[in-house]
Write a protein that holds these residues in place. Structure first.
Motif, PDB file in Angstrom:
ATOM      1  N   SER A   1      33.316  34.105  44.448  1.00 11.18           N
ATOM      2  CA  SER A   1      34.434  34.939  44.070  1.00 11.18           C
ATOM      3  C   SER A   1      35.837  34.443  43.891  1.00 11.18           C
ATOM      4  O   SER A   1      35.993  33.236  44.892  1.00 11.18           O
ATOM      5  CB  SER A   1      34.689  36.225  44.516  1.00 11.18           C
ATOM      6  OG  SER A   1      34.654  36.056  45.873  1.00 11.18           O
ATOM      7  N   PHE A   2      36.814  34.816  43.098  1.00 16.89           N
ATOM      8  CA  PHE A   2      38.208  34.281  42.910  1.00 16.89           C
ATOM      9  C   PHE A   2      38.903  34.986  44.092  1.00 16.89           C
ATOM     10  O   PHE A   2      38.601  35.764  44.671  1.00 16.89           O
ATOM     11  CB  PHE A   2      38.729  34.725  41.760  1.00 16.89           C
ATOM     12  CG  PHE A   2      38.056  33.816  40.496  1.00 16.89           C
ATOM     13  CD1 PHE A   2      37.899  32.831  40.541  1.00 16.89           C
ATOM     14  CD2 PHE A   2      37.671  34.661  39.436  1.00 16.89           C
ATOM     15  CE1 PHE A   2      37.195  31.870  39.452  1.00 16.89           C
ATOM     16  CE2 PHE A   2      37.112  34.240  38.429  1.00 16.89           C
ATOM     17  CZ  PHE A   2      36.932  32.852  38.169  1.00 16.89           C
ATOM     18  N   SER A   3      39.866  34.308  44.338  1.00 18.91           N
ATOM     19  CA  SER A   3      40.600  34.898  45.550  1.00 18.91           C
ATOM     20  C   SER A   3      41.408  35.964  44.853  1.00 18.91           C
ATOM     21  O   SER A   3      41.508  36.094  43.981  1.00 18.91           O
ATOM     22  CB  SER A   3      41.778  33.580  45.986  1.00 18.91           C
ATOM     23  OG  SER A   3      42.750  33.316  44.665  1.00 18.91           O
ATOM     24  N   GLU A   4      42.067  36.831  45.997  1.00 23.41           N
ATOM     25  CA  GLU A   4      42.630  38.004  45.531  1.00 23.41           C
ATOM     26  C   GLU A   4      43.731  37.602  44.510  1.00 23.41           C
ATOM     27  O   GLU A   4      44.192  38.460  43.663  1.00 23.41           O
ATOM     28  CB  GLU A   4      43.134  38.816  46.776  1.00 23.41           C
ATOM     29  CG  GLU A   4      43.950  40.225  46.593  1.00 23.41           C
ATOM     30  CD  GLU A   4      44.427  40.625  47.957  1.00 23.41           C
ATOM     31  OE1 GLU A   4      45.111  41.542  47.760  1.00 23.41           O
ATOM     32  OE2 GLU A   4      43.840  40.336  48.769  1.00 23.41           O
ATOM     33  N   MET A   5      44.699  36.567  44.705  1.00 23.82           N
ATOM     34  CA  MET A   5      45.545  36.339  43.862  1.00 23.82           C
ATOM     35  C   MET A   5      45.120  36.058  42.431  1.00 23.82           C
ATOM     36  O   MET A   5      45.332  36.537  41.681  1.00 23.82           O
ATOM     37  CB  MET A   5      46.412  35.087  44.484  1.00 23.82           C
ATOM     38  CG  MET A   5      47.716  35.013  43.409  1.00 23.82           C
ATOM     39  SD  MET A   5      48.607  33.231  43.914  1.00 23.82           S
ATOM     40  CE  MET A   5      49.150  33.639  45.537  1.00 23.82           C
ATOM     41  N   ALA A   6      44.051  35.238  42.320  1.00 19.70           N
ATOM     42  CA  ALA A   6      43.463  34.796  41.122  1.00 19.70           C
ATOM     43  C   ALA A   6      42.767  35.936  40.739  1.00 19.70           C
ATOM     44  O   ALA A   6      42.918  36.007  39.288  1.00 19.70           O
ATOM     45  CB  ALA A   6      42.317  33.733  41.392  1.00 19.70           C
ATOM     46  N   GLN A   7      42.167  36.860  41.043  1.00 15.98           N
ATOM     47  CA  GLN A   7      41.874  38.027  40.518  1.00 15.98           C
ATOM     48  C   GLN A   7      42.971  39.121  39.830  1.00 15.98           C
ATOM     49  O   GLN A   7      42.840  39.703  38.942  1.00 15.98           O
ATOM     50  CB  GLN A   7      41.064  39.079  41.430  1.00 15.98           C
ATOM     51  CG  GLN A   7      39.565  38.356  41.979  1.00 15.98           C
ATOM     52  CD  GLN A   7      38.738  39.190  43.107  1.00 15.98           C
ATOM     53  OE1 GLN A   7      38.912  40.430  43.101  1.00 15.98           O
ATOM     54  NE2 GLN A   7      38.047  38.475  43.976  1.00 15.98           N
ATOM     55  N   HIS A   8      44.129  39.132  40.670  1.00 15.56           N
ATOM     56  CA  HIS A   8      45.171  39.773  40.081  1.00 15.56           C
ATOM     57  C   HIS A   8      45.680  39.340  38.950  1.00 15.56           C
ATOM     58  O   HIS A   8      45.995  39.913  38.035  1.00 15.56           O
ATOM     59  CB  HIS A   8      46.228  40.028  41.442  1.00 15.56           C
ATOM     60  CG  HIS A   8      47.363  40.670  40.891  1.00 15.56           C
ATOM     61  ND1 HIS A   8      47.436  42.260  40.787  1.00 15.56           N
ATOM     62  CD2 HIS A   8      48.575  40.506  40.428  1.00 15.56           C
ATOM     63  CE1 HIS A   8      48.427  42.761  40.285  1.00 15.56           C
ATOM     64  NE2 HIS A   8      49.367  41.701  40.138  1.00 15.56           N
ATOM     65  N   GLU A   9      45.758  37.993  38.822  1.00 14.11           N
ATOM     66  CA  GLU A   9      46.320  36.956  37.695  1.00 14.11           C
ATOM     67  C   GLU A   9      45.406  37.515  36.346  1.00 14.11           C
ATOM     68  O   GLU A   9      46.158  37.685  35.431  1.00 14.11           O
ATOM     69  CB  GLU A   9      46.398  35.725  38.176  1.00 14.11           C
ATOM     70  CG  GLU A   9      47.700  35.456  39.002  1.00 14.11           C
ATOM     71  CD  GLU A   9      47.641  33.797  39.599  1.00 14.11           C
ATOM     72  OE1 GLU A   9      48.565  33.320  39.952  1.00 14.11           O
ATOM     73  OE2 GLU A   9      46.702  33.340  39.293  1.00 14.11           O
ATOM     74  N   LEU A  10      44.075  37.200  36.706  1.00 14.60           N
ATOM     75  CA  LEU A  10      43.178  37.667  35.521  1.00 14.60           C
ATOM     76  C   LEU A  10      43.386  39.149  35.049  1.00 14.60           C
ATOM     77  O   LEU A  10      43.329  39.175  33.966  1.00 14.60           O
ATOM     78  CB  LEU A  10      41.742  37.389  35.910  1.00 14.60           C
ATOM     79  CG  LEU A  10      41.496  35.953  36.325  1.00 14.60           C
ATOM     80  CD1 LEU A  10      40.046  35.711  36.833  1.00 14.60           C
ATOM     81  CD2 LEU A  10      41.719  35.159  34.655  1.00 14.60           C
TER      82      LEU A  10
ATOM     83  N   PHE B   1      37.454  29.495  36.437  1.00 13.73           N
ATOM     84  CA  PHE B   1      38.814  30.117  36.259  1.00 13.73           C
ATOM     85  C   PHE B   1      39.744  29.271  35.012  1.00 13.73           C
ATOM     86  O   PHE B   1      40.129  30.173  34.226  1.00 13.73           O
ATOM     87  CB  PHE B   1      39.849  29.823  37.490  1.00 13.73           C
ATOM     88  CG  PHE B   1      41.026  30.417  37.432  1.00 13.73           C
ATOM     89  CD1 PHE B   1      41.104  31.824  37.912  1.00 13.73           C
ATOM     90  CD2 PHE B   1      42.195  29.950  37.248  1.00 13.73           C
ATOM     91  CE1 PHE B   1      42.208  32.646  37.784  1.00 13.73           C
ATOM     92  CE2 PHE B   1      43.453  30.592  37.256  1.00 13.73           C
ATOM     93  CZ  PHE B   1      43.586  31.930  37.544  1.00 13.73           C
ATOM     94  N   MET B   2      39.526  28.176  34.998  1.00 12.72           N
ATOM     95  CA  MET B   2      40.266  27.534  33.778  1.00 12.72           C
ATOM     96  C   MET B   2      39.383  27.786  32.331  1.00 12.72           C
ATOM     97  O   MET B   2      40.195  27.890  31.485  1.00 12.72           O
ATOM     98  CB  MET B   2      39.987  25.933  33.909  1.00 12.72           C
ATOM     99  CG  MET B   2      40.858  25.246  35.157  1.00 12.72           C
ATOM    100  SD  MET B   2      42.645  25.681  34.830  1.00 12.72           S
ATOM    101  CE  MET B   2      43.308  24.870  36.213  1.00 12.72           C
ATOM    102  N   ASN B   3      38.161  27.910  32.469  1.00 12.86           N
ATOM    103  CA  ASN B   3      37.310  28.385  31.396  1.00 12.86           C
ATOM    104  C   ASN B   3      37.970  29.801  30.888  1.00 12.86           C
ATOM    105  O   ASN B   3      38.013  29.984  29.525  1.00 12.86           O
ATOM    106  CB  ASN B   3      36.139  28.370  31.290  1.00 12.86           C
ATOM    107  CG  ASN B   3      35.579  27.039  31.277  1.00 12.86           C
ATOM    108  OD1 ASN B   3      36.225  26.024  30.964  1.00 12.86           O
ATOM    109  ND2 ASN B   3      34.415  26.805  32.044  1.00 12.86           N
ATOM    110  N   LEU B   4      38.130  30.677  31.625  1.00 15.13           N
ATOM    111  CA  LEU B   4      38.600  31.947  31.338  1.00 15.13           C
ATOM    112  C   LEU B   4      39.903  31.849  30.654  1.00 15.13           C
ATOM    113  O   LEU B   4      40.076  32.810  29.869  1.00 15.13           O
ATOM    114  CB  LEU B   4      38.487  32.986  32.637  1.00 15.13           C
ATOM    115  CG  LEU B   4      37.252  33.290  33.369  1.00 15.13           C
ATOM    116  CD1 LEU B   4      37.494  33.792  34.573  1.00 15.13           C
ATOM    117  CD2 LEU B   4      36.618  34.251  32.178  1.00 15.13           C
ATOM    118  N   LEU B   5      40.836  31.320  31.333  1.00 21.25           N
ATOM    119  CA  LEU B   5      42.098  31.083  30.929  1.00 21.25           C
ATOM    120  C   LEU B   5      42.018  30.521  29.497  1.00 21.25           C
ATOM    121  O   LEU B   5      42.786  30.991  28.502  1.00 21.25           O
ATOM    122  CB  LEU B   5      43.250  30.398  31.821  1.00 21.25           C
ATOM    123  CG  LEU B   5      43.495  30.537  33.059  1.00 21.25           C
ATOM    124  CD1 LEU B   5      44.182  29.480  33.900  1.00 21.25           C
ATOM    125  CD2 LEU B   5      44.012  31.813  33.377  1.00 21.25           C
ATOM    126  N   SER B   6      41.198  29.598  29.298  1.00 26.89           N
ATOM    127  CA  SER B   6      41.082  28.980  27.719  1.00 26.89           C
ATOM    128  C   SER B   6      40.619  30.060  26.898  1.00 26.89           C
ATOM    129  O   SER B   6      40.946  30.140  25.590  1.00 26.89           O
ATOM    130  CB  SER B   6      40.157  27.878  27.965  1.00 26.89           C
ATOM    131  OG  SER B   6      39.773  27.294  26.614  1.00 26.89           O
TER     132      SER B   6
END
Length: 613
Positions: free
Chosen positions: A458-467, A531-536
């Motif tokens: 799972s992503f970190s809490e910060m990464a989840q919030h950013e997404l 994470f990078m693929n989701l940003l893309s």
């Protein structure tokens, strides 16, 4: 008979046919936008459908066009085969209006009478003058289309006058007398002649018009004319059936078959009734009477109207027969089958209907692609294998919609003549690939969710919030793209690009943050790629939406895309205050939602919060 007499005859025929085509195309061009709306409101009342078919055919001067349009609506599921039956009968009656117009040749108007203006020799130049004024001297929206209608009307009557004059010259040669007298003595030959000419010309109205022109010779009689008129019905409906058959599904093909069955029934009925009336002496007063243009027009109208009344009760029988002749074809199930059936080549003759079909399929494609992206995003919170499979299946459906829409757009282009229609199709061609780009990201997002689930990561809490912030912004961009394309809303279209700029800055910030988290051990190494693929994926979606917005703006205001006034370039250069203000508001809003830790990386990287310049 000289070569020049024949040259005049066939030259007049060419003018007549071209005038009819030009006038009919103009009428279809100007009215086709309302035809679909009118036909869609046909109820199960066959009489209303009959009146609609009659009115539409009288308007566009072509029973073939009316029945082909009806076939297309049946193929699209807008009309049922049963609803189309009344329209078919009405179209056969409506086509007699052209003959009634041409009978103006017989109008008896003295030189000083006001009726002289209704003679073809007066109507032709009046229509031509009016048409050229509309085309060259006016600039309102439909002036060219209306001008073409008037020009076509004038050319039609000019050709008719030339044919009439040529026939008068040929009469003196004796050849025409032998030819036409042969028709009078052989009804079968007359029937075959009428069917053959109508089949070659693809128009019953044109064939009747030619017959009316030949009546000027004074050699045609009722007994010679009526078999030719009956033959016209079969020849014209065979052409219509062929057009309805090409690339159509079963019910659309049955529409053409019902038309053939109705016209065969009409032929049998007329021959039987005429034979009975002739044997009983009822037709003796007109049997050997010279047929003029008016008699031919009236005979054609009476035959069609009488048969419509007598054969109307048999329409259900014709429908059942058509179902036996044309069997249902097994087709693979597809949830968008009805929408795909709406892309019917039959609509090419009426561009407004074809463009409407394009719009329907593209809107379906966009909504399907967007819904699939939303469904894929939910898998990041709670992965479900069945939902993952559904996302993959739906992406294939979106690709199928793309393939059909692209092919239909390319095939439609050569049939467009109006600049406005070409501009609309150009927008559609631009956005179809953008809708596909959006749809393509759904399985990529689902793949990231699947990989995280399989690795139990799972992503970190910060990464989840950013997404979450990024997905909310993406949803807003998609809302604007939806409104822009659906309603041609320029305001919504112009809101997309500043939001894309904000999304790109967020993505840049999140990449820096993610690298920092990786370096500090706060994020798992295996989660990095996902994470990078989701940003893309988000970047691709918002970029596609920007292109959709630009296509919408260019369709409504094409001057903004010219080299002299490239609005988009100046907007991106920071020269548009509305764009700058929209960017500032969105930038403040979405960066304001980030956690303090996320903003630290943004400020540390020295990113500017001012709009690009």
């Amino acid at each position: 008979m000289s070569f020049f007499d024949l040259l005049t005859l066939f030259g007049g025929l060419a003018m007549f046919l071209y005038g009819m085509r030009l006038m009919g195309d103009g009428l279809k061009e100007s009215s086709s936008g309302t035809l679909k709306v009118a036909m869609e409101h046909v109820t199960n009342n066959p009489f209303k459908a009959f009146l609609l078919g009659l009115a539409v055919t009288a308007l566009i001067q072509s029973s073939t066009a009316t029945i082909v349009i009806t076939s297309g609506l049946v193929a699209a599921g807008i009309l049922s085969l049963h609803q189309s039956l009344g329209i078919i009968v009405g179209a056969n009656v409506g086509t007699t209006v052209t003959g009634q117009i041409i009978r103006l040749l017989d109008m008896d108007a003295s030189g000083g009478s006001w009726l002289q203006i209704f003679k073809p020799s007066s109507l032709a130049p009046i229509a031509l003058i009016l048409g050229i004024i509309l085309i060259m001297g006016t600039k309102f929206r439909n002036s060219r289309t209306l001008g073409n209608i008037a020009i076509g009307f004038g050319i039609l009557f000019s050709g008719l006058l030339n044919m009439t004059n040529a026939v008068s010259s040929l009469t003196q040669s004796g050849v025409l007398e032998k030819l036409l007298s042969g028709l009078g003595g052989n009804p079968v030959l007359g029937y075959i002649t009428g069917a053959g000419v109508a089949f070659v010309l693809q128009s019953s109205s044109a064939t009747i018009g030619i017959l009316q022109a030949f009546s000027a010779s004074g050699l045609l009689t009722f007994k010679a004319v009526y078999p030719v008129i009956i033959g016209v019905y079969l020849g014209d409906c065979v052409t219509t059936a062929i057009v309805c058959w090409i690339g159509a599904k079963a019910d659309a093909r049955r529409t053409g078959i019902v038309n053939i069955l109705f016209n065969l029934g009409k032929s049998v009925l007329v021959f039987a009734v005429v034979a009975i009336l002739h044997q009983t002496g009822v037709l003796d007063p007109i049997w050997d009477k010279t047929a003029n243009s008016g008699m031919i027009a009236n005979t054609n109208t009476i035959f069609n109207l009488g048969c419509a009344i007598l054969l109307f009760p048999l329409l259900n029988t014709f429908e059942r027969m058509s179902r036996k002749i044309v069997k249902d074809e097994p087709v693979p199930e597809n949830k968008y089958k009805e929408k795909l059936d709406g892309l019917n080549p039959a609509f090419f003759a009426t561009p407004a209907l074809a463009l409407n079909s394009c719009y329907d399929i593209l809107l379906t494609q966009f909504h399907a692609a967007r819904a699939n992206v939303d469904e894929a995003i939910t898998l990041l919170d709670q992965y479900d294998e069945k939902k993952d499979e559904a996302v993959s299946a739906e992406e294939e459906n979106v690709d199928l919609l793309t393939d059909h829409a692209s092919r239909y757009i390319v095939e439609l282009l050569p049939h467009l003549r109006e600049e406005q229609h070409v501009r609309i199709l150009d927008q559609y061609y631009r956005v179809v690939s953008e809708f596909e780009r959006i749809g393509d990201e759904a399985p990529q997002i689902a793949k990231a969710a699947r990989d995280l689930s399989e690795r139990k990561l799972s992503f970190s809490e910060m990464a989840q919030h950013e997404l979450q912030v990024l997905f909310e912004l993406t949803d807003r961009v998609l809302d604007h793209a939806d409104r822009a394309f659906t309603t041609r809303n320029i305001d919504a279209a112009l809101q997309i690009e500043p939001l894309e700029e904000v999304a790109n800055e967020l993505i840049s910030t999140f990449k820096v943050n993610h690298l920092n988290r990786m370096g500090n051990g706060k994020c798992n190494l295996y989660a990095d790629t996902n994470f990078m693929n989701l940003l893309s994926s988000v970047s691709h979606v918002v970029s596609a939406c920007t292109n959709i917005g630009e296509a919408t703006v260019i369709r409504v205001r094409p001057e903004l895309a010219t080299k002299e006034h490239n609005y988009f370039e100046s907007m991106r250069a920071g020269e548009d205050e509305a764009y700058n203000e929209a960017f500032r508001r969105a930038h403040e809003e979405y960066f304001g939602r980030l956690l303090p830790e996320s903003l630290e990386a943004f400020h540390a990287a020295g990113e500017s919060q001012n709009p690009p310049s």
